[in-house]
Design a protein around this motif. Sequence first.
Motif, PDB file in Angstrom:
ATOM      1  N   UNK A  48       0.251 -20.786  -3.395  1.00  0.00           N
ATOM      2  CA  UNK A  48       0.698 -19.895  -2.329  1.00  0.00           C
ATOM      3  C   UNK A  48       2.087 -20.300  -1.844  1.00  0.00           C
ATOM      4  N   UNK A  80       3.776 -17.867  -4.716  1.00  0.00           N
ATOM      5  CA  UNK A  80       3.649 -16.532  -4.134  1.00  0.00           C
ATOM      6  C   UNK A  80       4.588 -16.308  -2.951  1.00  0.00           C
ATOM      7  N   UNK A 136       7.584 -13.516  -2.973  1.00  0.00           N
ATOM      8  CA  UNK A 136       7.575 -12.398  -2.030  1.00  0.00           C
ATOM      9  C   UNK A 136       8.870 -12.353  -1.234  1.00  0.00           C
ATOM     10  N   UNK A 189       1.234  -9.569  -8.187  1.00  0.00           N
ATOM     11  CA  UNK A 189      -0.140  -9.092  -8.417  1.00  0.00           C
ATOM     12  C   UNK A 189      -0.328  -8.679  -9.874  1.00  0.00           C
ATOM     13  N   UNK A 225      -0.273 -11.732 -12.222  1.00  0.00           N
ATOM     14  CA  UNK A 225      -1.505 -12.501 -12.110  1.00  0.00           C
ATOM     15  C   UNK A 225      -2.668 -11.759 -12.789  1.00  0.00           C
ATOM     16  N   UNK A 278      -3.785  -4.875  -7.416  1.00  0.00           N
ATOM     17  CA  UNK A 278      -3.423  -5.077  -6.015  1.00  0.00           C
ATOM     18  C   UNK A 278      -4.652  -5.421  -5.168  1.00  0.00           C
ATOM     19  N   UNK A 289      -7.387  -6.949  -6.245  1.00  0.00           N
ATOM     20  CA  UNK A 289      -7.772  -8.317  -6.595  1.00  0.00           C
ATOM     21  C   UNK A 289      -6.821  -9.325  -5.951  1.00  0.00           C
ATOM     22  N   UNK A 290      -5.544  -9.038  -6.021  1.00  0.00           N
ATOM     23  CA  UNK A 290      -4.535  -9.936  -5.443  1.00  0.00           C
ATOM     24  C   UNK A 290      -4.743 -10.080  -3.941  1.00  0.00           C
ATOM     25  N   UNK A 291      -4.949  -8.940  -3.276  1.00  0.00           N
ATOM     26  CA  UNK A 291      -5.188  -8.982  -1.826  1.00  0.00           C
ATOM     27  C   UNK A 291      -6.414  -9.840  -1.498  1.00  0.00           C
ATOM     28  N   UNK A 295      -7.980 -12.165  -3.420  1.00  0.00           N
ATOM     29  CA  UNK A 295      -7.961 -13.556  -3.893  1.00  0.00           C
ATOM     30  C   UNK A 295      -6.825 -14.361  -3.287  1.00  0.00           C
ATOM     31  N   UNK A 296      -5.630 -13.774  -3.260  1.00  0.00           N
ATOM     32  CA  UNK A 296      -4.456 -14.548  -2.854  1.00  0.00           C
ATOM     33  C   UNK A 296      -4.264 -14.505  -1.347  1.00  0.00           C
ATOM     34  N   UNK A 297      -4.390 -13.306  -0.780  1.00  0.00           N
ATOM     35  CA  UNK A 297      -4.131 -13.200   0.658  1.00  0.00           C
ATOM     36  C   UNK A 297      -5.354 -13.649   1.462  1.00  0.00           C
ATOM     37  N   UNK A 299      -6.457  -0.185   3.432  1.00  0.00           N
ATOM     38  CA  UNK A 299      -5.549  -0.631   2.368  1.00  0.00           C
ATOM     39  C   UNK A 299      -5.478   0.350   1.197  1.00  0.00           C
TER      40      UNK A 299
END
Lengths: 204, 204
Positions: free
Chosen positions: A133, A137, A141, A172, A175, B173, B175-177, B179-181, B189
Amino acid sequence: MMVPPPPVDHLGTAGARRRGEVLMRAIFAAALEQLRDVGWRRLTMEGVAACAQTGKAALYRRWASKEDLIVAAIENTLPEPPGVPDLGGIRAELLWLMDRIHSIMYSPPGCALRAIMTEIEHEHAKVFHELVQRMVFDPSRAATAQVLRRGIARGEVRPDADIELLTDIGPAMLMYRAKVCGGEVPREYPTRLVDEALMPMLRP
Amino acid sequence: MMVPPPPVDHLGTAGARRRGEVLMRAIFAAALEQLRDVGWRRLTMEGVAACAQTGKAALYRRWASKEDLIVAAIENTLPEPPGVPDLGGIRAELLWLMDRIHSIMYSPPGCALRAIMTEIEHEHAKVFHELVQRMVFDPSRAATAQVLRRGIARGEVRPDADIELLTDIGPAMLMYRAKVCGGEVPREYPTRLVDEALMPMLRP
């Protein structure tokens, strides 16, 4: 990646110990090499020490565990995405940036990170999640947002673009490609991403 | 999610055993509930049997391991993304589809799958990866491609759109939201994704 050859002995004596920066670089390279060759679970401090041609004590003096060592190795070798230079146009800058993120993914520490994430025990994953992160990431960003704002100022990007959402698309998609589709993300994928997704999305 | 109450006894005798479909549904619900409550590693066949108010033998007769049981529970309860109805316009259809993918993510089997993926041992992850691929990603991609082709036929989508790439954006997007966020992907969303990313990207 190969462990760098033993450094030139500054004192001219065969027995002189490598110190500071040089020894650290050898240890970090050995740690990433061991990760690649034996994986996270089978990696040991002993193995890294042997691969770096140093003693176990040299490692334990600096890092209490293999987790600490690997975090340090990644932090110190992962290329940071720097500010994107002004290349005069949004397409060139997005290409520059997506290529950069792609190269970081496939740098030795980038590969090591992905390998760890597929193998590490749940309890230990958090520290590496935070590392990705913070070092991948977040800067990606920030760099994308910088490029988009420059594009808005130039009139190349619609001024009402949802920058927060759009900055997620590059990371995204890269990944998702790497994790879900499997295999290596092709060298030309960043270009396709810019021309087929990002550019059309940003048009005023 | 609660385990459904014991079903009405068709034979009218208190001791009659639940059979077939009804028993299976109770076992699957219990398996997902146990996953939520104790997690993958601490889940046992005994625990699921107790929660479903049946015997361990009823489980072992059908599934050799907890892995087999959980795969069956997810396969049998995960809602399939069906073909998207013709809603007369691309925006409505994309909204319908992204909302649907979002609901599947947060259905009990969707939550169970995400919980497993963060906790499961590397050696056992493959079967669940394949399950997500087959039951979530592949049908989502197929449904998006269907919507995009309909949009091209209607003249709402530029005919040279890179459908293969664009079908990945929604799932990537989401999945990214997740997993990552971290945290839950907000209810709004999908709409933001459609209006700020997908629609601008598709315009002729």
